[in-house]
Write an enzyme that holds these catalytic residues in place. Structure first.
Site, short mmCIF file in Angstrom:
data_model
loop_
_atom_site.label_atom_id
_atom_site.label_comp_id
_atom_site.label_asym_id
_atom_site.label_seq_id
_atom_site.Cartn_x
_atom_site.Cartn_y
_atom_site.Cartn_z
N CYS A 1 18.69 67.13 37.19
CA CYS A 1 17.71 67.26 38.26
C CYS A 1 16.40 66.56 37.90
O CYS A 1 15.38 67.21 37.62
CB CYS A 1 17.49 68.73 38.58
SG CYS A 1 19.00 69.46 39.20
N GLU A 2 16.44 65.25 37.83
CA GLU A 2 15.28 64.41 37.56
C GLU A 2 15.52 63.07 38.27
O GLU A 2 16.62 62.51 38.16
CB GLU A 2 15.14 64.10 36.06
CG GLU A 2 14.83 65.26 35.16
CD GLU A 2 13.38 65.70 35.23
OE1 GLU A 2 12.53 64.92 35.74
OE2 GLU A 2 13.10 66.82 34.80
N GLU B 1 16.45 48.32 6.57
CA GLU B 1 16.74 49.62 7.19
C GLU B 1 17.27 49.46 8.61
O GLU B 1 16.72 50.05 9.55
CB GLU B 1 15.46 50.46 7.25
CG GLU B 1 14.77 50.68 5.92
CD GLU B 1 13.39 51.31 6.07
OE1 GLU B 1 12.89 51.45 7.22
OE2 GLU B 1 12.80 51.67 5.04
N GLY C 1 19.28 50.07 11.95
CA GLY C 1 20.00 51.15 12.61
C GLY C 1 20.81 50.57 13.75
O GLY C 1 22.02 50.41 13.68
N ARG C 2 20.07 50.19 14.81
CA ARG C 2 20.70 49.66 16.01
C ARG C 2 21.68 48.52 15.73
O ARG C 2 22.77 48.46 16.28
CB ARG C 2 19.59 49.14 16.94
CG ARG C 2 20.08 48.71 18.31
CD ARG C 2 18.96 47.96 19.05
NE ARG C 2 17.68 48.62 18.96
CZ ARG C 2 17.24 49.54 19.80
NH1 ARG C 2 17.96 49.89 20.83
NH2 ARG C 2 16.06 50.10 19.62
C1 PLP Z 1 13.80 53.62 13.53
C2 PLP Z 1 13.54 53.07 12.19
C3 PLP Z 1 14.38 52.08 11.66
C4 PLP Z 1 15.56 51.49 12.41
O1 PLP Z 1 15.23 50.79 13.56
P1 PLP Z 1 16.40 49.99 14.33
O2 PLP Z 1 15.69 49.38 15.48
O3 PLP Z 1 17.40 50.99 14.76
O4 PLP Z 1 16.96 49.00 13.38
C5 PLP Z 1 14.13 51.64 10.38
N1 PLP Z 1 13.09 52.13 9.65
C6 PLP Z 1 12.28 53.09 10.13
C7 PLP Z 1 11.17 53.59 9.28
C8 PLP Z 1 12.47 53.58 11.41
O5 PLP Z 1 11.64 54.52 11.88
#
Ligand code: PLP
Length: 435
Positions: A359-360, A287, A289-290
């Site tokens: 404004c922080e 999974e 993302g980054r």
């Molecule tokens: C946020 C998240 C990811 C992805 O994390 P990355 O650091 O972006 O790879 C994968 N699985 C779950 C359940 C998440 O909450």
């Protein structure tokens, strides 16, 4: 402090963003031209870079039946999701809103896994009706609710238990650590085994897999192999009881090098995972993302003012925490470079605070960063902003969220227009007075 010519990193901000004749580009398109045409602050994504990352994952794990379930929360822009889906990937979602996004972008439900600690009955119904690959269940209460929803709809729910393997994952910030016992995520091993036995005996639940997600921005393989060992022990014990799982999901969290250093070595991870899964006939789900979108995005921001105060130099830009929250929320570090550099011009290099207009005091993109002293009107590019950039943008201070542009085949495509002042008022109601 000193005089210096800053040529920037010749490689540019990231592989898809080289510097050509002093100007940062994305696949042949000059970033200063994009800022003029679409305004700032502006997110720019490299479509080819995103697709190349998806393919890289698919090739690296080609030794096993593999599904890349891209984590939508990192960057949920429909165009980005569409290209990721077209490359054969699925999605990891954490809400009904993300389900809607992923389906609208054309990602087949059969490739979507649904994680998250607070799923509602309504979200479960929608996901069950859509036909998601599996629910990643994070607790007993959730499993019971899911069972009752599945009973009501007359459609057995595919499930995996998200296990909390209680491993230490060295993430740069405690907010991005999720795989230790004291985190709200996942189910402890012994309880997870009970949930599996319960689900196995229920006609409304169909056990499919097992999962874990131990944190984010992890650059070492060891925490993953630690988690794998915990999960495999469970897989083997369940198989001994006649419960054969189809897949193992080791989550995401693969770190990227924000300052050009290598991220998590995927090949090394594959070497550790693939044989274990193949031996057991398990499908692998990851999974990320980054690590799919991080390097493939930059944030362009224009300098409003440069001012000195309290011995510091502040570079005040039109982008800040409302556009890119990572620096102020997690202490995230991003490379920042001028978009245009004149190699013949010598400028004083000094540490500056790059701050936004919000404004922080916590509104900054970088602090104490050595930069060739910029001038008002010039453009800065913030690198590796493709993940958790726009996705965490907010309307705080009644700021309009920025536009997003995707460069594809040498063409800049507007994939989200900048919000208008009226967009900010949408949905609000001023009730008439009763009298
Ligand atoms: C946020 C998240 C990811 C992805 O994390 P990355 O650091 O972006 O790879 C994968 N699985 C779950 C359940 C998440 O909450």
């Amino acid at each position: 402090m000193g005089q210096g010519v800053l040529t920037g990193d010749p490689a540019g901000l990231a592989p898809g963003f080289p510097r050509v004749d002093g100007v940062l580009h994305c696949r042949g398109v000059a970033l200063d031209g994009l800022a003029r045409r679409f305004g700032t602050p502006l997110y720019v994504y490299d479509a080819l870079g995103i697709e190349a990352r998806v393919r890289h994952f698919q090739e690296t794990f080609s030794g096993v039946d593999f599904l890349l379930a891209y984590s939508v929360k990192a960057n949920g822009n429909l165009a980005v999701l569409n290209r990721i889906g077209s490359a054969g990937a699925g999605a990891d979602i954490v809400s009904g809103g993300e389900l809607h996004r992923a389906l609208t972008a054309g990602i087949p439900a059969s490739r979507i896994v649904f994680a998250g600690v607070g799923k509602t009955a309504r979200e479960m119904e929608d996901a069950l009706e859509a036909g998601v690959h599996a629910f990643h269940v994070e607790g007993r209460g959730e499993l019971e609710l899911l069972e009752s929803v599945a009973r009501r709809l007359g459609s057995p729910a595919p499930v995996a238990i998200r296990v909390n393997p209680d491993v230490e994952s060295p993430t740069p910030h405690e907010y991005t650590r999720t795989g230790h016992a004291a985190s709200k995520f996942g189910v402890p091993v012994s309880e997870a085994m009970e949930l599996y036995r319960h689900a196995h005996g229920s006609s409304h639940l169909r056990v499919r897999g097992i999962g874990a997600h131990i944190g984010s921005q992890i650059v070492e393989v060891a925490p993953y192999t630690d988690a794998l060992a915990v999960l495999l022990e469970m897989v083997d014990e369940l198989a001994g009881e006649g419960l054969e799982l189809e897949y193992l999901d080791l989550g995401g969290g693969f770190g990227v090098g924000y300052d050009g250093e290598p991220g998590l070595p995927l090949e090394e991870l594959a070497d550790a995972l693939v044989p274990e899964l193949v031996r057991r006939g398990l499908r692998l789900v990851l999974e990320p993302g980054r690590s799919v979108v991080g390097h493939a995005g930059v944030l362009l921001t224009r300098i409003h003012y440069v001012k000195r105060s309290g011995g510091k130099t502040f570079v005040i830009t039109d982008g800040g925490m409302t556009e890119l929250l990572r620096p102020s929320h997690y202490g995230g570090w991003h490379r920042i470079e001028p978009v245009r550099i004149d190699p013949k011009e010598v400028r004083e290099v000094r540490p500056v605070d790059v701050v936004g207009p919000v404004c922080e005091t916590g509104d900054f993109l970088a602090r104490g960063r050595p930069l060739p002293l910029p001038r008002p009107g010039e453009l800065l590019a913030v690198g590796t902003a493709g993940a958790y950039g726009f996705a965490m943008a907010s309307n705080y201070n009644a700021r309009r969220r920025p536009a997003e542009v995707m460069v594809e085949d040498g063409r800049p495509l507007l994939v989200r227009r900048r919000e208008t002042a009226d967009d900010l008022l949408r949905g609000e109601i001023v009730p008439p007075r009763a009298d």
